[in-house]
Design a protein around this motif. Structure first.
Motif, mmCIF file in Angstrom:
data_model
loop_
_atom_site.group_PDB
_atom_site.id
_atom_site.type_symbol
_atom_site.label_atom_id
_atom_site.label_comp_id
_atom_site.label_asym_id
_atom_site.label_seq_id
_atom_site.Cartn_x
_atom_site.Cartn_y
_atom_site.Cartn_z
ATOM 1 N N GLU A 82 -68.916 15.341 -121.196
ATOM 2 C CA GLU A 82 -68.967 16.391 -119.970
ATOM 3 C C GLU A 82 -67.969 16.198 -118.835
ATOM 4 O O GLU A 82 -67.812 15.023 -118.384
ATOM 5 C CB GLU A 82 -70.322 16.158 -119.247
ATOM 6 N N PRO A 83 -67.327 16.803 -118.355
ATOM 7 C CA PRO A 83 -66.177 16.985 -117.606
ATOM 8 C C PRO A 83 -67.086 16.446 -116.154
ATOM 9 O O PRO A 83 -68.316 16.671 -116.119
ATOM 10 C CB PRO A 83 -65.608 18.210 -117.278
ATOM 11 N N PRO A 84 -66.512 15.676 -115.194
ATOM 12 C CA PRO A 84 -66.927 15.113 -114.129
ATOM 13 C C PRO A 84 -68.108 16.246 -113.211
ATOM 14 O O PRO A 84 -69.134 15.895 -112.981
ATOM 15 C CB PRO A 84 -65.879 14.936 -113.124
ATOM 16 N N VAL A 85 -67.346 17.386 -112.999
ATOM 17 C CA VAL A 85 -68.224 18.412 -112.039
ATOM 18 C C VAL A 85 -69.411 18.769 -113.027
ATOM 19 O O VAL A 85 -70.479 19.149 -112.366
ATOM 20 C CB VAL A 85 -67.448 19.470 -111.496
ATOM 21 N N VAL A 86 -69.347 19.263 -114.121
ATOM 22 C CA VAL A 86 -70.270 19.642 -115.111
ATOM 23 C C VAL A 86 -71.398 18.453 -115.097
ATOM 24 O O VAL A 86 -72.668 18.849 -115.013
ATOM 25 C CB VAL A 86 -69.769 19.856 -116.607
ATOM 26 N N ALA A 113 -69.251 7.779 -107.345
ATOM 27 C CA ALA A 113 -67.911 7.837 -107.634
ATOM 28 C C ALA A 113 -67.438 6.567 -108.842
ATOM 29 O O ALA A 113 -66.635 6.966 -109.603
ATOM 30 C CB ALA A 113 -66.941 7.761 -106.280
ATOM 31 N N ALA A 114 -68.214 5.652 -108.573
ATOM 32 C CA ALA A 114 -67.964 4.397 -109.535
ATOM 33 C C ALA A 114 -68.442 4.941 -110.989
ATOM 34 O O ALA A 114 -68.029 4.697 -111.713
ATOM 35 C CB ALA A 114 -68.963 3.462 -109.111
ATOM 36 N N GLU A 115 -69.689 5.731 -110.705
ATOM 37 C CA GLU A 115 -70.007 6.210 -112.159
ATOM 38 C C GLU A 115 -69.212 7.347 -112.891
ATOM 39 O O GLU A 115 -68.689 7.081 -114.135
ATOM 40 C CB GLU A 115 -71.389 6.867 -112.321
ATOM 41 N N ILE A 116 -68.684 8.032 -111.940
ATOM 42 C CA ILE A 116 -67.695 9.183 -112.490
ATOM 43 C C ILE A 116 -66.261 8.349 -112.887
ATOM 44 O O ILE A 116 -65.725 8.769 -114.113
ATOM 45 C CB ILE A 116 -67.166 10.131 -111.498
ATOM 46 N N ALA A 117 -65.930 7.415 -112.184
ATOM 47 C CA ALA A 117 -64.645 6.590 -112.700
ATOM 48 C C ALA A 117 -64.991 5.783 -114.022
ATOM 49 O O ALA A 117 -64.041 5.791 -114.831
ATOM 50 C CB ALA A 117 -64.464 5.453 -111.596
ATOM 51 N N ARG A 118 -66.195 5.328 -114.127
ATOM 52 C CA ARG A 118 -66.575 4.840 -115.498
ATOM 53 C C ARG A 118 -66.477 5.744 -116.461
ATOM 54 O O ARG A 118 -66.104 5.522 -117.545
ATOM 55 C CB ARG A 118 -67.924 3.952 -115.355
ATOM 56 N N ARG A 119 -66.902 6.993 -116.406
ATOM 57 C CA ARG A 119 -67.028 7.894 -117.262
ATOM 58 C C ARG A 119 -65.798 8.374 -117.839
ATOM 59 O O ARG A 119 -65.264 8.743 -118.915
ATOM 60 C CB ARG A 119 -67.834 9.073 -116.777
ATOM 61 N N GLN A 120 -64.697 8.566 -116.752
ATOM 62 C CA GLN A 120 -63.311 8.804 -117.089
ATOM 63 C C GLN A 120 -62.466 7.701 -117.496
ATOM 64 O O GLN A 120 -61.248 7.976 -117.643
ATOM 65 C CB GLN A 120 -62.865 9.682 -115.890
#
Length: 235
Positions: free
Chosen positions: A102-106, A160-167
Motif C-alpha cells: 500500500e502507498p503511504p497515504v493509502v 513517520a518512522a513506520e512509513i520510512a520503514r515501509r518505504q
C-alpha cells in the motif's frame, strides 16, 4: 483491598495448569480498576474542572487507595489523557499491520478507518459525547494542551518512522515520511475540528468527516491551490 490484591500474586504448588485462571482474573480485575479510575477522573474533571479535582477525590469515587491509583497512572495528567493516548498508539499499531504494497497515504487512511471501526464498536470510545467533552477539557487547560501536543509530536515521529520503514528510506535524511504524516494529520485535525463543532455525533460520522476532508485536500491539489509556491525563493 490493595493488600489482598498483592497477596494473590504467585502460584501454589500442585495447582498445575489451573494457575492460569487466577492470572487471567487478576488481569481483568486490573483492567476494570484502570477503566473505573479513568471514568471517575473524567467525570470529575468535566463536572468540577481539571485543576479543582484532586487525586483523593478520584480514588474515593472508585473506593481504592492512592497507592492503587499510582500503580496505573503517574498523575492527573496521565489519567486525563489516557483514552486519547490509547487511540493514538492504536493508530501506530494499525499502520504497522497494513499490507506493505500500500502507498503511504493509502496505508494511513486504511489504518485510520480500522481504528474508527474499532471505536464504533466500543461503548466508551465510540460515543462522541465523551470525546467532545474531553477535547474541550483539554483545550481549556494549558497543562493538558501542552501534554497533548507533546504526545502528538511523539506519535507523528513513530508514524513517520513506520512509513520510512515501509518505504525503505532513512527518516533522518529523507523528509518525505515526516511530511506525509504531517500532511495526513493536518487533514485529520481539520476533520476532527469540524466534527466537534457539529456537536454530538457517532464515531462513524467522524470517519465520514475525515473522508470529506481528504476529498477537499484532493480538490486543493487538482484546482492548483497547492500547485505553486513550494520551491524556495532561490529556485
Amino acid at each position: 483491598m490493595d493488600h489482598g490484591a498483592s497477596r494473590t500474586s504467585g502460584t501454589t504448588a500442585g495447582t498445575g495448569g489451573l494457575a492460569t485462571a487466577p492470572a487471567g482474573l487478576r488481569e481483568r480485575k486490573k483492567e476494570r480498576t484502570r477503566e473505573a479510575l479513568i471514568d471517575a477522573a473524567l467525570e470529575l474533571f468535566w463536572r468540577k474542572g481539571y485543576d479543582a479535582t484532586t487525586i483523593d477525590e478520584i480514588v474515593a469515587a472508585v473506593d481504592v487507595s492512592r497507592r492503587t491509583f499510582f500503580r496505573y497512572f503517574a498523575g492527573k495528567e496521565e489519567v486525563a489523557l489516557a483514552r486519547s493516548n490509547e487511540v493514538e498508539r492504536s493508530l501506530v499499531g494499525a499502520l504497522a499491520e497494513r499490507p506493505s504494497a500500500e502507498p503511504p497515504v493509502v496505508a494511513l487512511r486504511q489504518a485510520t478507518r480500522a481504528i474508527m471501526a474499532a471505536l464504533e464498536g466500543d461503548p466508551k470510545r465510540g460515543s462522541s459525547e465523551a470525546y467532545v467533552r474531553t477535547r474541550r477539557l483539554i483545550e481549556a487547560n494549558p497543562t493538558l494542551m501542552a501534554a497533548t501536543l507533546r504526545h502528538a509530536m511523539e506519535t507523528e515521529r513513530l508514524m513517520a518512522a513506520e512509513i520510512a520503514r515501509r518505504q525503505g528510506v532513512d527518516p533522518h535524511t529523507d523528509l518525505r515520511p515526516a511530511l506525509t504524516v504531517s500532511c495526513f494529520n493536518a487533514v485529520v485535525r481539520v476533520a476532527m475540528d469540524e466534527w466537534t463543532e457539529r456537536g454530538a455525533m457517532h464515531t462513524s460520522e467522524l470517519a465520514a468527516a475525515i473522508d470529506e476532508a481528504w476529498r477537499a485536500m484532493a480538490g486543493l491539489i487538482e484546482s492548483g491551490w497547492l500547485g505553486s509556491g513550494w520551491a524556495s525563493d532561490e529556485d
